[in-house]
Design a protein around this motif. Structure first.
Motif, mmCIF file in Angstrom:
data_model
loop_
_atom_site.group_PDB
_atom_site.id
_atom_site.type_symbol
_atom_site.label_atom_id
_atom_site.label_comp_id
_atom_site.label_asym_id
_atom_site.label_seq_id
_atom_site.Cartn_x
_atom_site.Cartn_y
_atom_site.Cartn_z
ATOM 1 N N THR A 582 0.832 -1.209 0.000
ATOM 2 C CA THR A 582 0.000 0.000 0.000
ATOM 3 C C THR A 582 0.864 1.256 0.000
ATOM 4 O OG1 THR A 582 -1.679 -1.219 1.233
ATOM 5 C CG2 THR A 582 -1.883 1.177 1.209
ATOM 6 N N SER A 583 2.076 1.154 0.571
ATOM 7 C CA SER A 583 2.946 2.334 0.656
ATOM 8 C C SER A 583 3.280 2.889 -0.721
ATOM 9 C CB SER A 583 4.228 1.977 1.412
ATOM 10 O OG SER A 583 4.925 0.920 0.753
ATOM 11 N N LEU A 585 1.437 2.304 -3.492
ATOM 12 C CA LEU A 585 0.194 2.675 -4.165
ATOM 13 C C LEU A 585 -0.276 4.045 -3.699
ATOM 14 C CD1 LEU A 585 -1.697 -0.751 -4.055
ATOM 15 C CD2 LEU A 585 -0.337 0.216 -5.925
ATOM 16 N N ARG A 586 -0.125 4.337 -2.405
ATOM 17 C CA ARG A 586 -0.566 5.636 -1.895
ATOM 18 C C ARG A 586 0.315 6.773 -2.414
ATOM 19 N NH1 ARG A 586 2.210 4.501 3.347
ATOM 20 N NH2 ARG A 586 0.420 3.267 3.998
ATOM 21 N N ALA A 608 -3.938 -5.354 -2.086
ATOM 22 C CA ALA A 608 -3.046 -4.374 -1.465
ATOM 23 C C ALA A 608 -2.744 -4.840 -0.053
ATOM 24 C CB ALA A 608 -3.687 -2.988 -1.445
ATOM 25 N N PHE A 611 -2.093 -2.522 4.575
ATOM 26 C CA PHE A 611 -3.122 -1.491 4.576
ATOM 27 C C PHE A 611 -3.280 -0.932 5.986
ATOM 28 C CE2 PHE A 611 -7.428 0.222 4.029
ATOM 29 C CZ PHE A 611 -7.333 0.758 2.761
ATOM 30 N N ASP A 617 -4.699 5.797 2.389
ATOM 31 C CA ASP A 617 -4.877 4.366 2.162
ATOM 32 C C ASP A 617 -6.309 4.075 1.707
ATOM 33 O OD1 ASP A 617 -2.336 4.256 3.083
ATOM 34 O OD2 ASP A 617 -2.704 2.789 4.661
ATOM 35 N N CYS A 620 -7.017 4.906 -1.852
ATOM 36 C CA CYS A 620 -6.484 3.979 -2.857
ATOM 37 C C CYS A 620 -7.474 2.894 -3.234
ATOM 38 C CB CYS A 620 -5.207 3.301 -2.325
ATOM 39 S SG CYS A 620 -3.800 4.412 -2.186
ATOM 40 N N LEU A 624 -8.307 0.303 -6.900
ATOM 41 C CA LEU A 624 -7.830 -1.079 -7.012
ATOM 42 C C LEU A 624 -8.626 -1.838 -8.063
ATOM 43 C CD1 LEU A 624 -7.375 -2.044 -3.233
ATOM 44 C CD2 LEU A 624 -5.590 -1.470 -4.898
ATOM 45 N N VAL A 629 -8.059 -5.904 0.310
ATOM 46 C CA VAL A 629 -7.001 -5.247 1.094
ATOM 47 C C VAL A 629 -6.647 -6.138 2.268
ATOM 48 C CG1 VAL A 629 -7.721 -2.928 0.421
ATOM 49 C CG2 VAL A 629 -8.617 -3.931 2.537
#
Length: 704
Positions: A582-583, A585-586, A608, A611, A617, A620, A624, A629
């Motif tokens: 997630t890090s 993606l954010r 992801a 999360f 977060d 995001c 997806l 998640v």
């Protein structure tokens, strides 16, 4: 000292063979034009080529022994290349070309070149001195023969002596036993700056440097008393204008026919230029070229002296914050000026006469060492003074640039300490401090250091452990919380059965692999192992997955690697499950999102992981491709410790919101049945963790 690498027409660095050939050619021409040597030019080039190869061999030898270069300096003289400009032209050419033959550019390479040139000069001087000494012995023999030869040979001997005496480049003085000048040659008069008439009214002792006069007077007394026959040593003389002359003195006693002491012959070789050159080369080898501060080679012995001479010591290792930003935004010239300014400020705050040592380690790091002779310094006050001095902006054009430092501090008694251990501890502390942000400082923590060293030792042995099969792939089930333990997927994880430490977890394995450069190969291996296991289990597990790390998730080759695994093991795309951090993606990392969308489009199951409860977060989730998640295990651990906390209530609300959006929620790190019940009641769809771990999953993949 080092020029930029010579380039060809296309700007590329010339091959080492071309650099060597050019150096041999130029050096040969320089020697042939500086002194006459009665050999063909081809022979001169052959000899010079041997000297070049010898020097390159010394530079690249491990261990590095620069003293071997002294033989090359001696060979230069013994080959006859000893003209007035031979040494200076040799040093110019070698300083220009040796760095390009010494290997990759680095401060250590430059230090090696300086050391080799210094040893070459030493060997050249020693060989020149031996050559001069041979001439001196010839002069002495001529003097003795002139005394002892029969009358019929006296004129010839006198003529020979006069020729040597008058034309020698070495100064010669014949004095009586009281030091009065009997005769001096032209070279001596040029060396000391006096005329013959002026020397007549003086004694030899008048030419001695005041700091050496006592010792030299004693040497001449021993010669007069017959306790010594000759002396060859380096001493200082004074010119008429007051300048110091560094010289090699060769002194011998002449006896008369009755073997009684009669005269003293002093031969003077002016080595002032060579002495200054050697001193400058030593300085360059031990000082940083940019700031003028002592470098690491000078720091270590200086620190050892401080340790030996004090009961306590404080060592600060400083890292200039944000220097890369300055270099990138304003250019390396401004960055270099920032480093010079830091060096000046540190030198002003910690002068050497106050039991302090300041050095530059290289890059953006400096070291300050303060002994406790004046008391134990207040570290917080020291660091505050340093950053206060550096905080005033200095303008470069329109840009006002200030500086700050992060500092790792070691403060301890010197008993049992060594320079190497102090620097290692300060470096380890600085690395810890830099992880807390900019302009921070921290004291060395022995217990934490012991843990860090143990972790580093463990990481350092990871390559061998992987090769020896100690690191293996294990599998943990992802279990449904809504269907009585149905296995939703199986995730491939790393396990290291260490013979001393025991089992090392997946997360710790990944962190250590990244620290020693094993992250990418182990990540690829884990992905391939997951594919192979998916084929072996067939339909026993719905999908076998891997939680990708940041580097793997953003790797442009990820899609190709996944295609390769699917093709190699004949898997349908939905049999593979890949988690994206997630890090990344954010942060809206384009590479990660592209990989996620392409793989989802191929039919690979994606989600992801890691999360949290942050707004970014949650934002995001709408992007997806597959709404799945996985909450971070750290969140699960905190909720488990305090199930009635505000964090727990917020988590329940977040799960409810996600469920309302049609998102499948997986809880990570579930350790007990109570934790599983809490997440079930919170509305989570699935979970994984120690509570569900079942070894031997191939048979039935049963995790209940």
């Amino acid at each position: 000292m080092r020029r930029p690498p010579t380039g060809g027409p296309d700007g590329q660095r010339q091959p080492e063979s071309a650099v060597r050939d050019r150096l041999v050619r130029d050096w040969s021409v320089a020697m042939a034009t500086s002194v006459f040597v009665p050999v063909p030019h081809e022979e001169i080039e052959r000899r010079i080529a041997e000297l070049v190869d010898a020097l390159v061999g010394v530079l690249r030898a491990e261990p590095f022994v620069p003293d071997a270069a002294a033989r090359t300096g001696g060979d230069l003289v013994r080959a006859g290349f000893s003209g007035q400009t031979s040494l200076s032209r040799t040093l110019d050419l070698l300083a220009d070309s040796l760095p390009d033959l010494a290997g990759p550019t680095s401060p250590e390479t430059d230090a090696r070149v300086h050391a080799v040139l210094g040893c070459l000069v030493t060997g050249y001087v020693q060989a020149t001195r031996e050559l001069v000494f041979e001439q001196q012995e010839g002069v002495k023999r001529a003097l003795l023969r002139a005394k002892e030869q029969a009358e019929r040979d006296l004129w010839l001997s006198e003529a020979r002596f006069r020729e040597v005496f008058g034309t020698s480049a070495v100064g010669v003085a014949v004095t009586d036993l009281d030091g009065g000048f009997v005769e001096v040659n032209r070279s001596l008069k040029e060396i000391v700056g006096y005329t013959g008439a002026e020397l007549t009214d003086r004694r030899l002792a008048d030419l001695f440097h005041p700091d050496d006069a006592g010792a030299l007077t004693e040497i001449y007394r021993r010669l007069r008393d017959g306790k010594s026959e000759r002396v060859r040593e380096q001493w200082r003389l004074l010119r008429k204008d007051g300048d110091t002359v560094w010289s090699y003195l060769a002194v011998c006693l002449l006896r008369d026919a009755e073997e009684e002491p009669a005269y003293l012959v002093t031969m003077v070789e002016d080595i002032t230029d060579l002495h200054l050159l050697q001193r400058e080369l030593r300085k360059q080898a031990l000082h940083d070229a940019l700031t003028g501060l002592p470098n690491r080679q000078a720091l270590v012995p200086g620190l050892e002296r401080m340790v030996a001479g004090s009961d306590g010591i404080t060592v600060l290792q400083l890292d200039v914050d944000g220097l890369g930003v300055v270099n990138e935004g304003l250019g390396h010239g401004v960055g270099d000026e920032v480093l010079r300014r830091v060096a000046r400020q540190l030198g002003a705050l910690f002068p050497a006469d106050r039991a302090a040592l300041v050095a530059r380690l290289g890059g953006d790091q400096f070291v300050v060492a303060v002994d406790h002779s004046a008391g134990r310094p207040d570290v917080a006050a020291l660091v505050g003074r340093i950053n206060e001095e550096l905080a005033e902006p200095v303008y470069h054009g329109e840009h006002g640039v200030a500086a700050s430092v992060s500092v790792g501090v070691v403060q301890r008694e010197t008993r049992g300490a060594s320079a190497g251990e102090l620097l290692r501890a300060a470096d380890n502390t600085l690395r810890r401090v830099k992880g807390q942000g900019k302009r921070q400082w921290g004291l060395f923590d022995p217990e934490r250091d012991a843990r860090d060293r143990a972790c580093s030792a463990l990481a350092a042995g990871m390559s061998g452990a992987w090769e020896n099969g100690e690191i293996r792939v294990d599998h943990q089930p992802v279990v449904s919380l809504r269907a009585d333990g149905e296995v939703l997927a199986v995730e491939a994880v790393l396990r290291w059965e260490h013979p001393d430490v025991g089992e090392v977890s997946h997360e710790r394995c990944l962190a250590m692999a990244e620290s020693v450069g094993l992250g990418p190969p182990i990540a690829k291996w884990l992905l391939r192992e997951a594919g192979e296991q998916a084929r072996a289990w067939g339909e026993l597990a719905p999908a076998v997955g891997v939680a990708l790390d940041v580097h793997q998730a953003t790797d442009p080759d990820l899609v190709g690697e996944v295609r390769g695994v699917l093709a190699e093991f004949g898997l349908a795309p939905e049999r593979l499950r890949l988690g994206f951090p997630t890090s990344v993606l954010r942060e809206e990392n384009d590479d990660a999102w592209d990989n996620l969308r392409v793989l989802t489009g191929l039919g690979v199951r994606t989600y992801a992981h890691g999360f949290g409860l942050g707004a970014v977060d949650l934002a995001c989730v709408e992007e997806l491709p597959q709404p799945v998640v996985e909450f971070t295990p750290e969140l699960g651990a905190r909720v488990a410790r305090r199930p009635d906390s505000a964090l727990a209530r917020i988590t329940v609300d977040a799960v409810s919101v996600l469920g309302g959006l049609g998102v499948t929620v997986i809880a990570g790190g579930v350790e007990s049945a109570e934790d599983a019940d809490w997440w079930r009641s919170a509305g989570a769809d699935g979970a994984w963790g120690a509570h569900f771990a079942a070894r031997g999953l191939p048979q039935g993949v049963d995790a209940r």
